[in-house]
Design a protein around this motif. Structure first.
Motif, PDB file in Angstrom:
ATOM      1  N   TYR A 394      -9.350 -61.654  83.491  1.00 17.35           N
ATOM      2  CA  TYR A 394      -8.921 -62.456  84.630  1.00 17.35           C
ATOM      3  C   TYR A 394      -9.925 -62.243  85.758  1.00 17.35           C
ATOM      4  O   TYR A 394     -10.202 -61.107  86.142  1.00 17.35           O
ATOM      5  CB  TYR A 394      -7.519 -62.049  85.093  1.00 17.35           C
ATOM      6  CG  TYR A 394      -6.438 -62.344  84.076  1.00 17.35           C
ATOM      7  CD1 TYR A 394      -5.744 -63.552  84.093  1.00 17.35           C
ATOM      8  CD2 TYR A 394      -6.122 -61.416  83.089  1.00 17.35           C
ATOM      9  CE1 TYR A 394      -4.750 -63.822  83.160  1.00 17.35           C
ATOM     10  CE2 TYR A 394      -5.135 -61.676  82.135  1.00 17.35           C
ATOM     11  CZ  TYR A 394      -4.463 -62.892  82.183  1.00 17.35           C
ATOM     12  OH  TYR A 394      -3.488 -63.157  81.252  1.00 17.35           O
ATOM     13  N   CYS A 395     -10.446 -63.334  86.287  1.00 19.22           N
ATOM     14  CA  CYS A 395     -11.464 -63.250  87.344  1.00 19.22           C
ATOM     15  C   CYS A 395     -10.927 -63.855  88.627  1.00 19.22           C
ATOM     16  O   CYS A 395     -10.652 -65.059  88.699  1.00 19.22           O
ATOM     17  CB  CYS A 395     -12.735 -63.971  86.904  1.00 19.22           C
ATOM     18  SG  CYS A 395     -14.041 -63.986  88.145  1.00 19.22           S
ATOM     19  N   THR A 417     -16.718 -69.662  82.498  1.00 17.25           N
ATOM     20  CA  THR A 417     -17.486 -69.436  81.270  1.00 17.25           C
ATOM     21  C   THR A 417     -17.288 -68.034  80.709  1.00 17.25           C
ATOM     22  O   THR A 417     -17.210 -67.850  79.489  1.00 17.25           O
ATOM     23  CB  THR A 417     -18.989 -69.676  81.534  1.00 17.25           C
ATOM     24  OG1 THR A 417     -19.165 -71.004  82.038  1.00 17.25           O
ATOM     25  CG2 THR A 417     -19.804 -69.495  80.261  1.00 17.25           C
ATOM     26  N   TYR A 418     -17.179 -67.048  81.573  1.00 18.06           N
ATOM     27  CA  TYR A 418     -17.192 -65.659  81.100  1.00 18.06           C
ATOM     28  C   TYR A 418     -15.847 -64.943  81.237  1.00 18.06           C
ATOM     29  O   TYR A 418     -15.768 -63.740  80.975  1.00 18.06           O
ATOM     30  CB  TYR A 418     -18.284 -64.874  81.833  1.00 18.06           C
ATOM     31  CG  TYR A 418     -19.675 -65.363  81.504  1.00 18.06           C
ATOM     32  CD1 TYR A 418     -20.352 -64.890  80.396  1.00 18.06           C
ATOM     33  CD2 TYR A 418     -20.298 -66.325  82.306  1.00 18.06           C
ATOM     34  CE1 TYR A 418     -21.626 -65.349  80.081  1.00 18.06           C
ATOM     35  CE2 TYR A 418     -21.568 -66.797  82.009  1.00 18.06           C
ATOM     36  CZ  TYR A 418     -22.221 -66.309  80.895  1.00 18.06           C
ATOM     37  OH  TYR A 418     -23.485 -66.776  80.589  1.00 18.06           O
ATOM     38  N   SER A 419     -14.808 -65.661  81.656  1.00 20.00           N
ATOM     39  CA  SER A 419     -13.480 -65.045  81.688  1.00 20.00           C
ATOM     40  C   SER A 419     -12.475 -65.987  81.023  1.00 20.00           C
ATOM     41  O   SER A 419     -12.769 -67.164  80.774  1.00 20.00           O
ATOM     42  CB  SER A 419     -13.047 -64.757  83.134  1.00 20.00           C
ATOM     43  OG  SER A 419     -12.821 -65.959  83.847  1.00 20.00           O
ATOM     44  N   ILE A 464      -2.596 -59.491  88.706  1.00 17.88           N
ATOM     45  CA  ILE A 464      -1.921 -58.294  88.196  1.00 17.88           C
ATOM     46  C   ILE A 464      -0.635 -58.678  87.477  1.00 17.88           C
ATOM     47  O   ILE A 464      -0.302 -58.109  86.421  1.00 17.88           O
ATOM     48  CB  ILE A 464      -1.662 -57.308  89.357  1.00 17.88           C
ATOM     49  CG1 ILE A 464      -3.004 -56.735  89.869  1.00 17.88           C
ATOM     50  CG2 ILE A 464      -0.727 -56.182  88.920  1.00 17.88           C
ATOM     51  CD1 ILE A 464      -2.893 -55.907  91.127  1.00 17.88           C
ATOM     52  N   ASP A 465       0.089 -59.656  87.992  1.00 22.64           N
ATOM     53  CA  ASP A 465       1.318 -60.105  87.342  1.00 22.64           C
ATOM     54  C   ASP A 465       1.042 -60.722  85.973  1.00 22.64           C
ATOM     55  O   ASP A 465       1.847 -60.597  85.040  1.00 22.64           O
ATOM     56  CB  ASP A 465       2.032 -61.142  88.218  1.00 22.64           C
ATOM     57  CG  ASP A 465       2.652 -60.529  89.471  1.00 22.64           C
ATOM     58  OD1 ASP A 465       2.869 -59.298  89.483  1.00 22.64           O
ATOM     59  OD2 ASP A 465       2.900 -61.282  90.432  1.00 22.64           O
ATOM     60  N   VAL A 472      -8.356 -57.064  81.376  1.00 20.88           N
ATOM     61  CA  VAL A 472      -9.148 -56.569  82.505  1.00 20.88           C
ATOM     62  C   VAL A 472      -9.120 -57.608  83.614  1.00 20.88           C
ATOM     63  O   VAL A 472      -9.306 -58.805  83.376  1.00 20.88           O
ATOM     64  CB  VAL A 472     -10.613 -56.288  82.096  1.00 20.88           C
ATOM     65  CG1 VAL A 472     -11.435 -55.878  83.322  1.00 20.88           C
ATOM     66  CG2 VAL A 472     -10.678 -55.198  81.042  1.00 20.88           C
ATOM     67  N   ILE A 473      -8.868 -57.138  84.832  1.00 17.42           N
ATOM     68  CA  ILE A 473      -8.893 -57.993  86.020  1.00 17.42           C
ATOM     69  C   ILE A 473     -10.141 -57.645  86.822  1.00 17.42           C
ATOM     70  O   ILE A 473     -10.348 -56.482  87.189  1.00 17.42           O
ATOM     71  CB  ILE A 473      -7.651 -57.767  86.900  1.00 17.42           C
ATOM     72  CG1 ILE A 473      -6.373 -58.089  86.126  1.00 17.42           C
ATOM     73  CG2 ILE A 473      -7.736 -58.598  88.173  1.00 17.42           C
ATOM     74  CD1 ILE A 473      -5.123 -57.539  86.774  1.00 17.42           C
TER      75      ILE A 473
END
Length: 509
Positions: A394-395, A417-419, A464-465, A472-473
């Motif tokens: 998660y970004c 693209t990356y998350s 976070i939820d 991974v955040i």
């Protein structure tokens, strides 16, 4: 004035630095004309009328939005005894030194007042789009390992030894800089590392600083709100290397340390007359890393080229940090530090605040805070996260207001693209509407699989939820910053603290 600013003011007091104006002017290599000829004692040089004290030489700098000449009377009322001007200021009955370029002359006079402090210190200037802060802090650890006394100036703060002070700009204006260098010299500093921004180079803020080693980290899109093109941005950065000079002195050698893998490397190599040391991930570089092994908790690689093969195991995570460690190692080697001290420092440094900083949690997912605020730095960080993430990524990302608009869709595109899930939010919106900034970011997205949460605190909570086991955040963009700028007001805000507090709160759920 805040308590921290009072402490800085006290530490950087100019009371012991007194010179007659005529003495200072004898050292000035510029043509000038005196108005209201006099010879007062100068105890301070400043371009900020709010900082003027008795005995000050007030420099009337023409800025982008204000003209220092308009504040000359205010400076006089506060105790200024002389003015540095480009035009005569009427009704101010003190000596005025009229020159063609106040800001340029300011650097020379400040350097002279504080007795040319950088001439007797080992000065390291670091420039590039990403990595400057990390390299300064890695170098600090290396020099400390070598029992040297250090100072640094950069994005996060100024440090003299173990004392830290707040700072307004990555590279402050000349009078503050030379006053700071004088304080460092009095504190017995051996090595000073300073981040050098493209703005500072373009505006001439480091004129007169005797740089011994210039370091280039990388160049990717940033600050195109200030620089018209990438070429202009690059040319500004190149000035640091041009300013190393043309003379080679074997007793006091100067070096250019350059990332040989960067596409712009050759420009920086050609920009300097001094010896060049390259670093990178292939044997074509003078100092290189091989056998790189990345994980969620450590980075391992072999350092080779300039030294016999040395295995490094570091808590600094990611390929981009390998480059940062290489830059610092090459600089330290050319500063006379033995490889044993370099290895010990690289293996002991815990990390840099806001740079791939893990938020401690007992949850079965990870939360990372990083300063990534350019497309390239965000890509580098997310690629690193990909190497160890078993679940989803998660970004949380936003873009600053009143800054380069062209990178907004690029940032969103990298996040997508990356998350696995991009949460678009506010960064420092400044005088722009946060919703308008996010709309610009949306232009870079190819799917509708993203979330918009304008309130940054709520965006962090949302991520976070959503997170589950092994996820991974990444909270990107602000890193070490402890504030958010909305409109023209600055409010307390710390990504790390917001995430930490919400994680603590959820423990009771």
């Amino acid at each position: 004035m805040t308590r921290e600013e009072v402490e800085v003011e006290s530490y950087l007091s100019t009371e012991t630095m007194m010179k007659e104006l005529q003495t200072l002017l004898k050292e000035l290599p510029y043509v000038y004309r005196l108005i209201n000829d006099n010879n007062p004692i100068i105890t301070q040089i400043t371009a900020d009328s709010r900082e003027v004290k008795a005995g000050a030489l007030f420099c009337c700098v023409k800025g982008y939005t204000v003209d220092g000449h308009d504040f000359a009377k205010e400076a006089y009322a506060q105790g200024a005894v002389a003015l540095l001007v480009e035009r005569e200021v009427l009704d101010v009955p003190i000596v005025q030194i009229k020159v063609n370029d106040v800001f340029r002359v300011l650097s020379f006079l400040a350097n002279a007042l504080y007795s040319y402090p950088t001439n007797d210190m080992h000065m390291i200037g670091i420039t590039g789009t990403n990595g400057k802060t990390s390299v300064t802090y890695i170098l600090e650890e290396i020099f400390k390992q070598n029992q040297a006394r250090t100072a640094l100036i950069g994005t996060i703060q100024m440090k003299i030894g173990e004392k830290s002070y707040p700072i307004k700009n990555t590279t402050p204006e000349p009078s503050y800089l030379f006053n700071s260098f004088r304080a460092m010299k009095e504190a017995g500093v051996d090595h000073c590392m300073m981040e050098v921004s493209s703005h500072a180079l373009e505006e001439g803020r480091i004129r007169g600083i005797d740089i011994d080693i210039a370091v280039f980290t990388n160049l990717t899109q940033d600050h195109l709100d200030y620089h018209p093109t990438m070429t202009d941005y690059r040319l500004a950065k190149e000035r640091l290397f041009q300013q190393l000079g043309n003379r080679y002195d074997p007793q006091y050698p100067k070096y250019a340390i350059i990332n040989g893998d960067d596409p712009y490397a050759d420009y920086f190599i050609r920009a300097t007359s001094q010896p060049v040391v390259t670093y990178g991930l292939t044997k074509t570089s003078d100092l290189y890393a091989s056998d790189i092994k990345l994980s969620a908790t450590k980075t391992q690689f072999t350092l080779a080229g300039m030294v016999s093969d040395v295995t490094i195991t570091s808590r600094l995570i990611g390929r981009f940090n390998v480059y940062n460690m290489l830059a610092a190692a090459a600089t330290a080697l050319k500063s006379g530090v033995p490889m044993s001290d370099i290895k010990a420092a690289l293996e002991s440094i815990p990390g840099v605040k806001g740079r791939f900083q893990s938020v401690q949690t007992t949850r079965d997912y990870s939360v990372i805070v990083d300063y990534a605020h350019t497309p390239d730095s965000l890509k580098n960080v997310l690629e690193t996260v990909q190497t160890f993430t078993k679940g989803k990524i998660y970004c949380v990302v936003g873009c600053g207001g009143d800054r380069d608009k062209t990178k907004r869709p690029l940032m969103a595109h990298v996040g997508e693209t990356y998350s696995d899930m991009t949460i678009l939010t506010s960064d420092n919106p400044r005088t722009e509407e946060p919703e308008a900034i996010i709309k610009d970011m949306e232009q870079g997205l190819e799917t509708t699989d993203y979330v918009i949460e304008v309130d940054r605190k709520q965006a962090i909570h949302r991520a976070i939820d959503l997170a589950g086991p092994d996820d991974v955040i990444l909270i990107a963009g602000k890193g070490h910053e402890t504030y958010q700028i909305i409109g023209r007001e600055t409010y307390p805000f710390d990504d790390y603290q917001v995430a930490h507090d919400y994680l603590e709160q959820r423990l009771g759920d």
